[in-house]
Motif scaffolding. Structure first.
Motif, PDB file in Angstrom:
ATOM      1  N   TRP A  29       0.830  -1.194   0.000  1.00 38.35           N
ATOM      2  CA  TRP A  29       0.000   0.000   0.000  1.00 38.35           C
ATOM      3  C   TRP A  29       0.867   1.248   0.000  1.00 38.35           C
ATOM      4  CZ3 TRP A  29      -4.359  -1.072   4.131  1.00 38.35           C
ATOM      5  CH2 TRP A  29      -5.319  -1.896   3.547  1.00 38.35           C
ATOM      6  N   ALA A  30       0.347   2.288  -0.628  1.00 39.05           N
ATOM      7  CA  ALA A  30       1.012   3.593  -0.562  1.00 39.05           C
ATOM      8  C   ALA A  30       0.975   4.111   0.871  1.00 39.05           C
ATOM      9  CB  ALA A  30       0.316   4.573  -1.505  1.00 39.05           C
ATOM     10  N   ASP A  31       1.878   5.001   1.193  1.00 38.14           N
ATOM     11  CA  ASP A  31       1.990   5.541   2.547  1.00 38.14           C
ATOM     12  C   ASP A  31       0.663   6.154   2.993  1.00 38.14           C
ATOM     13  OD1 ASP A  31       3.631   6.500   4.868  1.00 38.14           O
ATOM     14  OD2 ASP A  31       2.950   8.417   4.072  1.00 38.14           O
ATOM     15  N   HIS A  32       0.175   5.704   4.158  1.00 35.46           N
ATOM     16  CA  HIS A  32      -1.129   6.152   4.645  1.00 35.46           C
ATOM     17  C   HIS A  32      -1.159   7.658   4.877  1.00 35.46           C
ATOM     18  CE1 HIS A  32      -3.062   2.359   4.841  1.00 35.46           C
ATOM     19  NE2 HIS A  32      -2.427   1.882   5.895  1.00 35.46           N
ATOM     20  N   ARG A  33      -0.122   8.176   5.479  1.00 38.81           N
ATOM     21  CA  ARG A  33      -0.133   9.608   5.811  1.00 38.81           C
ATOM     22  C   ARG A  33      -0.184  10.462   4.553  1.00 38.81           C
ATOM     23  NH1 ARG A  33       3.933  12.655  10.123  1.00 38.81           N
ATOM     24  NH2 ARG A  33       3.001  14.740   9.936  1.00 38.81           N
ATOM     25  N   ARG A  34       0.583  10.092   3.557  1.00 38.53           N
ATOM     26  CA  ARG A  34       0.570  10.866   2.312  1.00 38.53           C
ATOM     27  C   ARG A  34      -0.794  10.763   1.634  1.00 38.53           C
ATOM     28  NH1 ARG A  34       4.483   9.661  -2.812  1.00 38.53           N
ATOM     29  NH2 ARG A  34       3.171   7.818  -2.871  1.00 38.53           N
ATOM     30  N   THR A  35      -1.434   9.582   1.698  1.00 39.13           N
ATOM     31  CA  THR A  35      -2.739   9.417   1.068  1.00 39.13           C
ATOM     32  C   THR A  35      -3.793  10.251   1.780  1.00 39.13           C
ATOM     33  OG1 THR A  35      -2.139   7.173   0.399  1.00 39.13           O
ATOM     34  CG2 THR A  35      -4.473   7.742   0.355  1.00 39.13           C
ATOM     35  N   LEU A  36      -3.741  10.283   3.119  1.00 36.30           N
ATOM     36  CA  LEU A  36      -4.684  11.125   3.852  1.00 36.30           C
ATOM     37  C   LEU A  36      -4.461  12.605   3.549  1.00 36.30           C
ATOM     38  CD1 LEU A  36      -5.447   8.518   5.352  1.00 36.30           C
ATOM     39  CD2 LEU A  36      -5.416   9.830   7.484  1.00 36.30           C
ATOM     40  N   GLU A  37      -3.210  13.000   3.409  1.00 34.85           N
ATOM     41  CA  GLU A  37      -2.923  14.384   3.029  1.00 34.85           C
ATOM     42  C   GLU A  37      -3.472  14.682   1.635  1.00 34.85           C
ATOM     43  OE1 GLU A  37      -1.891  16.851   4.637  1.00 34.85           O
ATOM     44  OE2 GLU A  37      -0.463  16.298   6.190  1.00 34.85           O
ATOM     45  N   ALA A  38      -3.389  13.703   0.738  1.00 30.11           N
ATOM     46  CA  ALA A  38      -3.897  13.898  -0.623  1.00 30.11           C
ATOM     47  C   ALA A  38      -5.409  14.109  -0.610  1.00 30.11           C
ATOM     48  CB  ALA A  38      -3.532  12.685  -1.484  1.00 30.11           C
ATOM     49  N   ILE A  39      -6.123  13.280   0.156  1.00 32.31           N
ATOM     50  CA  ILE A  39      -7.580  13.429   0.233  1.00 32.31           C
ATOM     51  C   ILE A  39      -7.934  14.756   0.893  1.00 32.31           C
ATOM     52  CG2 ILE A  39      -9.705  12.415   1.145  1.00 32.31           C
ATOM     53  CD1 ILE A  39      -8.245   9.692   1.116  1.00 32.31           C
ATOM     54  N   ALA A  40      -7.212  15.096   1.957  1.00 29.14           N
ATOM     55  CA  ALA A  40      -7.472  16.360   2.641  1.00 29.14           C
ATOM     56  C   ALA A  40      -7.226  17.543   1.706  1.00 29.14           C
ATOM     57  CB  ALA A  40      -6.587  16.476   3.884  1.00 29.14           C
ATOM     58  N   LEU A  56       1.950  14.341  -3.582  1.00 33.98           N
ATOM     59  CA  LEU A  56       0.963  13.636  -2.762  1.00 33.98           C
ATOM     60  C   LEU A  56       0.565  12.292  -3.373  1.00 33.98           C
ATOM     61  CD1 LEU A  56      -1.330  16.604  -1.652  1.00 33.98           C
ATOM     62  CD2 LEU A  56       0.525  15.510  -0.397  1.00 33.98           C
ATOM     63  N   GLY A  57       1.253  11.875  -4.400  1.00 31.59           N
ATOM     64  CA  GLY A  57       1.008  10.556  -4.978  1.00 31.59           C
ATOM     65  C   GLY A  57      -0.033  10.576  -6.083  1.00 31.59           C
ATOM     66  N   ALA A  58      -0.392   9.380  -6.537  1.00 27.71           N
ATOM     67  CA  ALA A  58      -1.350   9.244  -7.635  1.00 27.71           C
ATOM     68  C   ALA A  58      -2.760   9.548  -7.147  1.00 27.71           C
ATOM     69  CB  ALA A  58      -1.284   7.831  -8.206  1.00 27.71           C
ATOM     70  N   PHE A  59      -3.512  10.287  -7.952  1.00 30.69           N
ATOM     71  CA  PHE A  59      -4.872  10.627  -7.540  1.00 30.69           C
ATOM     72  C   PHE A  59      -5.762   9.385  -7.510  1.00 30.69           C
ATOM     73  CE2 PHE A  59      -5.475  10.730 -12.146  1.00 30.69           C
ATOM     74  CZ  PHE A  59      -6.767  10.247 -12.315  1.00 30.69           C
ATOM     75  N   GLN A  60      -5.458   8.383  -8.371  1.00 27.72           N
ATOM     76  CA  GLN A  60      -6.267   7.160  -8.362  1.00 27.72           C
ATOM     77  C   GLN A  60      -6.184   6.453  -7.017  1.00 27.72           C
ATOM     78  OE1 GLN A  60      -3.929   7.942 -10.620  1.00 27.72           O
ATOM     79  NE2 GLN A  60      -4.502   7.335 -12.713  1.00 27.72           N
ATOM     80  N   THR A  61      -4.987   6.445  -6.417  1.00 27.53           N
ATOM     81  CA  THR A  61      -4.810   5.794  -5.117  1.00 27.53           C
ATOM     82  C   THR A  61      -5.650   6.480  -4.052  1.00 27.53           C
ATOM     83  OG1 THR A  61      -2.555   5.130  -5.689  1.00 27.53           O
ATOM     84  CG2 THR A  61      -3.120   5.188  -3.347  1.00 27.53           C
ATOM     85  N   ALA A  62      -5.596   7.804  -4.007  1.00 25.72           N
ATOM     86  CA  ALA A  62      -6.342   8.545  -2.987  1.00 25.72           C
ATOM     87  C   ALA A  62      -7.843   8.361  -3.172  1.00 25.72           C
ATOM     88  CB  ALA A  62      -5.973  10.026  -3.057  1.00 25.72           C
ATOM     89  N   HIS A  63      -8.317   8.430  -4.406  1.00 31.98           N
ATOM     90  CA  HIS A  63      -9.755   8.312  -4.648  1.00 31.98           C
ATOM     91  C   HIS A  63     -10.256   6.906  -4.326  1.00 31.98           C
ATOM     92  CE1 HIS A  63     -13.382   7.655  -7.177  1.00 31.98           C
ATOM     93  NE2 HIS A  63     -13.689   8.824  -6.662  1.00 31.98           N
ATOM     94  N   LYS A  64      -9.521   5.886  -4.754  1.00 31.56           N
ATOM     95  CA  LYS A  64      -9.953   4.508  -4.484  1.00 31.56           C
ATOM     96  C   LYS A  64      -9.990   4.228  -2.997  1.00 31.56           C
ATOM     97  CE  LYS A  64      -8.412   2.395  -8.832  1.00 31.56           C
ATOM     98  NZ  LYS A  64      -7.426   1.481  -9.453  1.00 31.56           N
TER      99      LYS A  64
END
Length: 287
Positions: A29-40, A56-64
């Motif tokens: 899995w991608a880093d949880h903290r970075r994914t939460l920052e992306a959604i935020a 903040l990584g790939a937008f597909q990861t954050a959205h999924k």
């Protein structure tokens, strides 16, 4: 461009132990903290997913992850764990205020298919969207504690009434105990405005042993007075306690500081509610 981050080290220290573990199969899995920052970042700025900064990584990861964790209840479980920790520290004000707010929906929020699959059983057919004179809108029903922090949410179409959703939002107040015992679901007092003044709501609160502080609208007062003795006594009302109802107004103001919540762009009510849960998680992690 450097994205402004919102999760501090102290907040992450509270959130990280509650995150789901890596399943241990397939790609990590991608880093949880970075994914939460992306959604935020997306909901703080109300930007399209594809405009997510590269850092903040790939937008597909954050959205999924937003949608999947909304469908399987992960966001709700994280929020419940933070509420349990707050309750164990006697940090929840159990004088609860209930109200709702209407959020305009962008045209991109329309057009989702009715059948969203078995994984999204909680998704309503209308996707929480209603059409009225003002256009597409969604209504968020909110229960907040006495310190203007959200305890529960319930989403309906924008034209839906407040009173019919009262029992649904009350049923979502569920704070687990840190040790043994059933979750706490009963506030000591419920504050609400005149839209919630009905015999059914007052009876519901009376049966549960919850004190109601709800003013009567003028038409109900007039009907009771015209009936004379048969109209009965007026319901008890504490004007001093009612002054604390501004807590839910301040809570709604906090939520609407996130532009992606003030203006809905999500096609699925499931994704929109998941974003509400994430914002609530950040609010409670900041306590």
């Amino acid at each position: 461009m450097s994205a402004r981050l919102v999760i501090t080290d102290a907040m992450w220290a509270r959130i990280e132990p509650l995150m789901p573990p890596d399943p241990g199969r397939g790609r990590r899995w991608a880093d949880h903290r970075r994914t939460l920052e992306a959604i935020a970042w997306k909901y703080r700025t109300c930007s399209p997913w594809r405009d997510l900064p590269d850092e903040l990584g790939a937008f597909q990861t954050a959205h999924k992850r937003l949608v999947r964790w909304g469908a399987d209840g992960t966001w709700g479980r994280i929020l419940a764990a933070l509420l349990a920790a707050a309750d164990a520290g006697d940090d929840i004000g159990w004088i609860v205020s209930v109200d709702s707010t209407v959020c305009r929906a962008h045209q991109h929020a329309a057009g989702a298919r009715k059948n969203t699959g078995a994984a999204y059983r909680a998704e309503p057919d209308h996707h929480g969207l209603g059409r009225s004179r003002g256009g597409l809108s969604t209504k968020i029903h909110v229960a907040s504690d006495s310190l203007a922090r959200p305890l529960a949410f319930y989403i309906t179409a924008g034209q839906a009434g407040d009173a019919p959703a009262f029992e649904a939002i009350m049923a979502r107040i569920r704070v687990p105990r840190s040790g043994l015992g059933r979750p706490r679901t009963r506030p000591t007092v419920v504050l609400a405005d005149r839209a919630y003044s009905s015999r059914a709501i007052r009876g519901y609160l009376r049966r549960r042993g919850i004190r109601a502080v709800i003013p009567q609208p003028a038409d109900q007062v007039g009907h009771r007075l015209r009936r004379g003795r048969s109209g009965g006594r007026p319901p008890a009302f504490d004007p001093e306690a009612y002054k604390q109802r501004n807590a839910v107004e301040r809570c709604i103001g906090r939520l609407k500081q996130w532009r992606g919540l003030a203006i809905r762009t999500d096609k699925l009510a499931l994704a929109y509610q998941a974003a509400l849960h994430l914002v609530a998680i950040l609010i409670w992690a900041r306590r």
